[in-house]
Design a protein around this motif. Structure first.
Motif, PDB file in Angstrom:
ATOM      1  N   TRP A 172     104.803  66.900  47.922  1.00  0.00           N
ATOM      2  CA  TRP A 172     104.037  65.866  48.609  1.00  0.00           C
ATOM      3  C   TRP A 172     102.901  65.254  47.795  1.00  0.00           C
ATOM      4  O   TRP A 172     102.431  64.177  48.114  1.00  0.00           O
ATOM      5  CB  TRP A 172     103.458  66.435  49.904  1.00  0.00           C
ATOM      6  CG  TRP A 172     104.343  66.208  51.086  1.00  0.00           C
ATOM      7  CD1 TRP A 172     105.425  65.397  51.154  1.00  0.00           C
ATOM      8  CD2 TRP A 172     104.207  66.810  52.381  1.00  0.00           C
ATOM      9  NE1 TRP A 172     105.986  65.438  52.406  1.00  0.00           N
ATOM     10  CE2 TRP A 172     105.261  66.298  53.175  1.00  0.00           C
ATOM     11  CE3 TRP A 172     103.317  67.719  52.937  1.00  0.00           C
ATOM     12  CZ2 TRP A 172     105.431  66.671  54.513  1.00  0.00           C
ATOM     13  CZ3 TRP A 172     103.481  68.100  54.265  1.00  0.00           C
ATOM     14  CH2 TRP A 172     104.532  67.568  55.045  1.00  0.00           C
ATOM     15  N   TYR A 203     107.545  61.049  54.044  1.00  0.00           N
ATOM     16  CA  TYR A 203     106.597  61.786  54.874  1.00  0.00           C
ATOM     17  C   TYR A 203     105.238  61.871  54.177  1.00  0.00           C
ATOM     18  O   TYR A 203     104.186  61.624  54.771  1.00  0.00           O
ATOM     19  CB  TYR A 203     107.121  63.204  55.127  1.00  0.00           C
ATOM     20  CG  TYR A 203     108.172  63.347  56.195  1.00  0.00           C
ATOM     21  CD1 TYR A 203     108.484  62.291  57.043  1.00  0.00           C
ATOM     22  CD2 TYR A 203     108.852  64.553  56.359  1.00  0.00           C
ATOM     23  CE1 TYR A 203     109.458  62.438  58.029  1.00  0.00           C
ATOM     24  CE2 TYR A 203     109.821  64.714  57.351  1.00  0.00           C
ATOM     25  CZ  TYR A 203     110.124  63.646  58.167  1.00  0.00           C
ATOM     26  OH  TYR A 203     111.071  63.800  59.146  1.00  0.00           O
ATOM     27  N   SER A 243     100.685  66.505  58.981  1.00  0.00           N
ATOM     28  CA  SER A 243     101.498  67.543  58.356  1.00  0.00           C
ATOM     29  C   SER A 243     101.779  68.686  59.323  1.00  0.00           C
ATOM     30  O   SER A 243     102.873  69.274  59.297  1.00  0.00           O
ATOM     31  CB  SER A 243     100.815  68.070  57.088  1.00  0.00           C
ATOM     32  OG  SER A 243      99.502  68.492  57.355  1.00  0.00           O
ATOM     33  N   LEU A 276     104.719  67.398  61.490  1.00  0.00           N
ATOM     34  CA  LEU A 276     105.969  67.315  60.749  1.00  0.00           C
ATOM     35  C   LEU A 276     106.528  68.700  60.441  1.00  0.00           C
ATOM     36  O   LEU A 276     107.736  68.930  60.575  1.00  0.00           O
ATOM     37  CB  LEU A 276     105.747  66.541  59.451  1.00  0.00           C
ATOM     38  CG  LEU A 276     105.574  65.024  59.601  1.00  0.00           C
ATOM     39  CD1 LEU A 276     105.179  64.403  58.269  1.00  0.00           C
ATOM     40  CD2 LEU A 276     106.861  64.394  60.116  1.00  0.00           C
TER      41      LEU A 276
END
Length: 282
Positions: free
Chosen positions: A93, A153, A172, A175
């Motif tokens: 990420w 994402y 986060s 998700l």
């Protein structure tokens, strides 16, 4: 701050110190940087001190991001010591999150004040509904995705977090739980993600607010509380110490709570702070 007497200034200062402690506690409990509590309180403090409406919300957000830096670092270190942080997710990420933060900072330079409130309310209420009323079988998958979707994402987390002045834990957490991760692991990983968002985000708001500050020379040294761009130095100095001290207590509380207790507490909290800005939009 023009328009306030000494007693009122001291009351505002005391409020910010207390808020710092609350923000630090929430950083540990929920894996967030504390921005979702800091932004509404800063908004009221800057309103009372006469900060113009046009710059009030981005000033709150930029100051919140600056404060999140040390708070999130302390929270992440405490969670890391317990072995709960998923570093594999962070490696996937970090780059798309950074790209989202950069875009969010550019948007902050040109966006109307109302946009920040709309983003805050929409995301906070959506997350609260998922946490309070969601069922165990509501899943997007049994594990985190790979490839382009995972990068998407990260980009969205970075972008929306920068526009809300939060550390990314709100997104986060959701998700990761939607993809089968436990709330405790999600909270721990989110505390590390907050570091990746807060540092470039705060720098971005200094950049975004620099030309705007020149439009308000009368308030820059006083009512605009000694700011660098959209980052209030006074607000940061008053809030940071207590937030740093209290963050580890929040980590202990998080690991002492059950999954459902943690979800319910987080959901109620998000509904309340979202409601504050929904009223401001009316």
């Amino acid at each position: 701050m023009a328009g306030l007497n000494i007693t009122e200034l001291l009351e505002l200062a005391a409020l910010l110190v207390v808020v710092g402690a609350l923000a630090g506690f929430l950083a540990g409990v929920f894996g967030i940087g504390g921005g979702a509590i800091l932004v509404p309180v800063f908004y009221e403090c800057f309103r009372l001190s006469g900060v113009p409406l046009e710059v009030r919300m981005p000033l709150c957000i930029g100051t919140s991001l600056a404060i999140i830096i040390p708070t999130s670092i302390r929270s992440w270190r405490a969670h890391h010591a317990r072995g709960a942080v998923d570093h594999a997710i962070l490696r996937q990420w970090w780059l798309p999150v950074l790209a989202g933060v950069i875009l969010g900072s550019v948007i902050a330079r040109y966006a109307p004040e109302r946009l920040f409130k709309i983003v805050f309310v929409t995301v906070a209420w959506s997350a609260a509904a998922r946490l309070l009323f969601g069922k165990e079988h509501w899943r997007l998958g049994e594990d985190m995705p790979r490839g382009p979707l995972m990068k998407a994402y990260g980009f969205v987390i970075g972008l929306l977090s920068t526009l809300m002045g939060i550390g990314g834990g709100l997104f986060s957490n959701l998700l990761m739980t939607f993809h089968g991760r436990t709330i405790h692991q999600s909270v721990a990983t989110s505390s590390a993600l907050a570091v990746l968002i807060a540092v470039p985000g705060a720098i971005g708001y200094v950049y975004a607010g620099w030309p705007t500050a020149a439009l308000y020379p009368a308030v820059a040294p006083l009512q605009w509380p000694f700011a660098l761009g959209y980052v209030s130095l006074i607000g940061a100095i008053l809030v940071m110490p207590t937030s740093l001290l209290v963050a580890p207590l929040g980590v202990k509380a998080a690991h002492a709570m059950t999954k459902r207790q943690l979800e319910t507490a987080f959901g109620c909290y998000l509904f309340l702070v979202g409601s504050r800005f929904a009223v401001a939009l009316l």
